[in-house]
Motif scaffolding. Structure first.
Motif, PDB file in Angstrom:
ATOM      1  N   PRO A  33       0.816  -1.223   0.000  1.00  0.00           N
ATOM      2  CA  PRO A  33       0.000   0.000   0.000  1.00  0.00           C
ATOM      3  C   PRO A  33       0.849   1.273   0.000  1.00  0.00           C
ATOM      4  O   PRO A  33       0.473   2.271  -0.626  1.00  0.00           O
ATOM      5  N   ARG A  34       2.002   1.245   0.653  1.00  0.00           N
ATOM      6  CA  ARG A  34       2.878   2.425   0.683  1.00  0.00           C
ATOM      7  C   ARG A  34       3.526   2.652  -0.680  1.00  0.00           C
ATOM      8  O   ARG A  34       3.761   3.799  -1.078  1.00  0.00           O
ATOM      9  N   LEU A  35       3.824   1.574  -1.399  1.00  0.00           N
ATOM     10  CA  LEU A  35       4.360   1.727  -2.750  1.00  0.00           C
ATOM     11  C   LEU A  35       3.305   2.297  -3.694  1.00  0.00           C
ATOM     12  O   LEU A  35       3.602   3.132  -4.551  1.00  0.00           O
ATOM     13  N   VAL A  36       2.069   1.841  -3.545  1.00  0.00           N
ATOM     14  CA  VAL A  36       0.977   2.330  -4.391  1.00  0.00           C
ATOM     15  C   VAL A  36       0.736   3.816  -4.150  1.00  0.00           C
ATOM     16  O   VAL A  36       0.563   4.599  -5.091  1.00  0.00           O
ATOM     17  N   SER A  37       0.732   4.231  -2.892  1.00  0.00           N
ATOM     18  CA  SER A  37       0.429   5.623  -2.551  1.00  0.00           C
ATOM     19  C   SER A  37       1.587   6.561  -2.852  1.00  0.00           C
ATOM     20  O   SER A  37       1.399   7.778  -2.935  1.00  0.00           O
ATOM     21  N   GLY A  38       2.791   6.015  -3.008  1.00  0.00           N
ATOM     22  CA  GLY A  38       3.964   6.850  -3.199  1.00  0.00           C
ATOM     23  C   GLY A  38       4.624   7.246  -1.896  1.00  0.00           C
ATOM     24  O   GLY A  38       5.660   7.916  -1.895  1.00  0.00           O
ATOM     25  N   ASP A  39       4.054   6.835  -0.776  1.00  0.00           N
ATOM     26  CA  ASP A  39       4.658   7.106   0.525  1.00  0.00           C
ATOM     27  C   ASP A  39       6.025   6.438   0.653  1.00  0.00           C
ATOM     28  O   ASP A  39       6.906   6.923   1.368  1.00  0.00           O
ATOM     29  N   LEU A  40       6.192   5.327  -0.062  1.00  0.00           N
ATOM     30  CA  LEU A  40       7.473   4.633  -0.109  1.00  0.00           C
ATOM     31  C   LEU A  40       7.967   4.670  -1.552  1.00  0.00           C
ATOM     32  O   LEU A  40       7.651   3.799  -2.353  1.00  0.00           O
ATOM     33  N   PRO A  41       8.730   5.694  -1.941  1.00  0.00           N
ATOM     34  CA  PRO A  41       9.196   5.797  -3.327  1.00  0.00           C
ATOM     35  C   PRO A  41      10.189   4.703  -3.634  1.00  0.00           C
ATOM     36  O   PRO A  41      11.006   4.332  -2.784  1.00  0.00           O
ATOM     37  N   ALA A  42      10.120   4.172  -4.849  1.00  0.00           N
ATOM     38  CA  ALA A  42      11.014   3.064  -5.183  1.00  0.00           C
ATOM     39  C   ALA A  42      11.094   2.874  -6.685  1.00  0.00           C
ATOM     40  O   ALA A  42      10.176   3.241  -7.421  1.00  0.00           O
ATOM     41  N   LEU A  43      12.190   2.292  -7.124  1.00  0.00           N
ATOM     42  CA  LEU A  43      12.282   1.699  -8.459  1.00  0.00           C
ATOM     43  C   LEU A  43      11.922   0.230  -8.266  1.00  0.00           C
ATOM     44  O   LEU A  43      10.777  -0.150  -8.308  1.00  0.00           O
ATOM     45  N   CYS A  44      12.921  -0.606  -7.998  1.00  0.00           N
ATOM     46  CA  CYS A  44      12.631  -1.987  -7.591  1.00  0.00           C
ATOM     47  C   CYS A  44      12.761  -2.065  -6.081  1.00  0.00           C
ATOM     48  O   CYS A  44      13.789  -1.676  -5.512  1.00  0.00           O
ATOM     49  N   HIS A  45      11.724  -2.544  -5.435  1.00  0.00           N
ATOM     50  CA  HIS A  45      11.775  -2.747  -3.983  1.00  0.00           C
ATOM     51  C   HIS A  45      12.005  -4.233  -3.739  1.00  0.00           C
ATOM     52  O   HIS A  45      11.196  -5.071  -4.127  1.00  0.00           O
ATOM     53  N   ARG A  46      13.116  -4.538  -3.100  1.00  0.00           N
ATOM     54  CA  ARG A  46      13.500  -5.943  -2.911  1.00  0.00           C
ATOM     55  C   ARG A  46      12.915  -6.484  -1.604  1.00  0.00           C
ATOM     56  O   ARG A  46      12.871  -5.793  -0.596  1.00  0.00           O
ATOM     57  N   ILE A  47      12.492  -7.734  -1.669  1.00  0.00           N
ATOM     58  CA  ILE A  47      11.941  -8.430  -0.505  1.00  0.00           C
ATOM     59  C   ILE A  47      12.927  -9.507  -0.081  1.00  0.00           C
ATOM     60  O   ILE A  47      13.339 -10.338  -0.885  1.00  0.00           O
ATOM     61  N   ARG A  48      13.326  -9.471   1.177  1.00  0.00           N
ATOM     62  CA  ARG A  48      14.262 -10.474   1.689  1.00  0.00           C
ATOM     63  C   ARG A  48      13.496 -11.504   2.539  1.00  0.00           C
ATOM     64  O   ARG A  48      12.480 -11.188   3.144  1.00  0.00           O
ATOM     65  N   TYR A  49      14.035 -12.712   2.548  1.00  0.00           N
ATOM     66  CA  TYR A  49      13.367 -13.839   3.201  1.00  0.00           C
ATOM     67  C   TYR A  49      14.254 -14.371   4.315  1.00  0.00           C
ATOM     68  O   TYR A  49      15.484 -14.462   4.150  1.00  0.00           O
ATOM     69  N   ALA A  50      13.620 -14.748   5.428  1.00  0.00           N
ATOM     70  CA  ALA A  50      14.379 -15.316   6.528  1.00  0.00           C
ATOM     71  C   ALA A  50      15.122 -16.569   6.099  1.00  0.00           C
ATOM     72  O   ALA A  50      16.201 -16.876   6.593  1.00  0.00           O
ATOM     73  N   SER A  51      14.565 -17.294   5.116  1.00  0.00           N
ATOM     74  CA  SER A  51      15.204 -18.520   4.633  1.00  0.00           C
ATOM     75  C   SER A  51      16.546 -18.242   3.967  1.00  0.00           C
ATOM     76  O   SER A  51      17.352 -19.149   3.777  1.00  0.00           O
TER      77      SER A  51
END
Length: 328
Positions: free
Chosen positions: A307-325
């Motif tokens: 939701p923050r990426l959609v609203s622009g509250d979190l500006p980004a090009l590629c936002h990477r997701i890290r995994y505990a694994s």
């Protein structure tokens, strides 16, 4: 007891959650992959998240391993890097890229994963799908030595196109965006930057990737006579107007679409989807592409991050997701 994984699901436009899903045992021609990282495509995935896929495009916009249907509930995504934990010996232990959604572990056909070259760090390899789109666009555009080129829209795809064009000999490349902060990204990629009003004209080619009506109109303005705009933007359910009066016809301008869902006709007879993706991964050996990754969050935070990426509250090009694994 059956094995399980955790996956991100879009319940309804604007609302997502982490669900526990069953994890089947891999068959003889399948692999079990443990995800290391995935990427959120700032354009397409945020459009999907807000429910902006037109009904007419529901079939065309399906991701390769999507579950559910638009507008939701569905599991969507296509930038996944992981390690093969079970499967054919040739792939066992290999870091691979797959067009799979955000999920901790998954089972897919062995043919659906592409080994990541040793020269490419796994965290950078999440950009493979974006760079593959850029490769296809440039096969469509067919730039020539010495061309004057503008890339309008310094998002993930536009930056990917500009980064590849920076390798072309004697080409004038300018990355154009309304956000002056993108100048730092352009510098990291090795290309010139300009605000739309300051962009150099007389272009042989303009690659448009801003997904804005204003950007497309400016693309036409920057063309030399008989120049071409390659349209990479996807507008979803939005209507756009284009000034095709004035000098559009007398200057013999061209607007041509490019879309990654099919290999460019310029290479279709000689290149497969696998060839195109392998080329994209080879290009990612260049550390300049790290400039396209502008943020990172834990997998568990995805329901709050999107939701923050959609609203622009979190500006980004590629936002990477890290995994505990990824730690074990």
């Amino acid at each position: 007891m059956p094995r399980v994984a955790c996956a991100f699901w879009l319940n309804a436009p604007g609302h997502g959650e982490i669900r526990t899903v069953p994890l089947p045992d891999p068959g003889p021609d399948e692999v079990l992959v443990r995800t290391l990282c995935s990427g959120v495509s700032r354009g397409t995935e945020t459009l999907v998240f807000r429910g902006g896929v037109p009904v007419s495009q529901h079939s065309m916009m399906r991701a390769p391993f999507q579950e559910g249907d638009f507008p939701g509930p569905l599991k969507y995504g296509y930038l996944n890097v992981g390690v093969v934990e079970e499967g054919p010996s040739a792939l066992l232990g290999r870091t691979v890229f797959c067009l799979y959604p955000h999920q901790t572990h998954y089972v897919v056909p062995a043919s659906a994963v592409t080994p990541v070259p040793d020269s490419v760090p796994a965290p950078r390899a999440v950009l493979a799908g974006t760079v593959e789109t850029a490769v296809n666009a440039l096969w469509d555009a067919a730039p020539l030595v010495g061309d004057r080129i503008a890339v309008i829209g310094a998002g993930m795809v536009g930056c990917g196109v500009a980064a590849i064009l920076a390798r072309y000999p004697a080409v004038r490349v300018q990355l154009v965006d309304a956000d002056p902060a993108r100048a730092a990204t352009a510098k990291a990629l090795g290309v010139d930057f300009a605000l739309p009003q300051d962009a150099l004209g007389d272009c042989d080619l303009v690659v448009h990737a801003s997904a804005t009506e204003e950007g497309l109109a400016r693309s036409l303005e920057l063309l030399a006579p008989e120049g071409t705009v390659i349209e990479l933007s996807w507008y979803g359910d939005r209507q756009v107007s284009l000034p095709l009066g004035e000098a559009f016809h007398s200057r013999r301008l061209v607007v041509r679409s490019s879309q990654v869902g099919a290999v460019s006709p310029a290479r279709r007879a000689r290149r497969t989807f696998a060839d195109r993706l392998a080329l994209a991964l080879d290009l990612l050996a260049d550390p300049a592409f790290d400039a396209l990754i502008t943020g990172e969050s834990a997998f568990e935070e995805l329901p709050e991050v999107l939701p923050r990426l959609v609203s622009g509250d979190l500006p980004a090009l590629c936002h990477r997701i890290r995994y505990a694994s990824a730690d074990g």
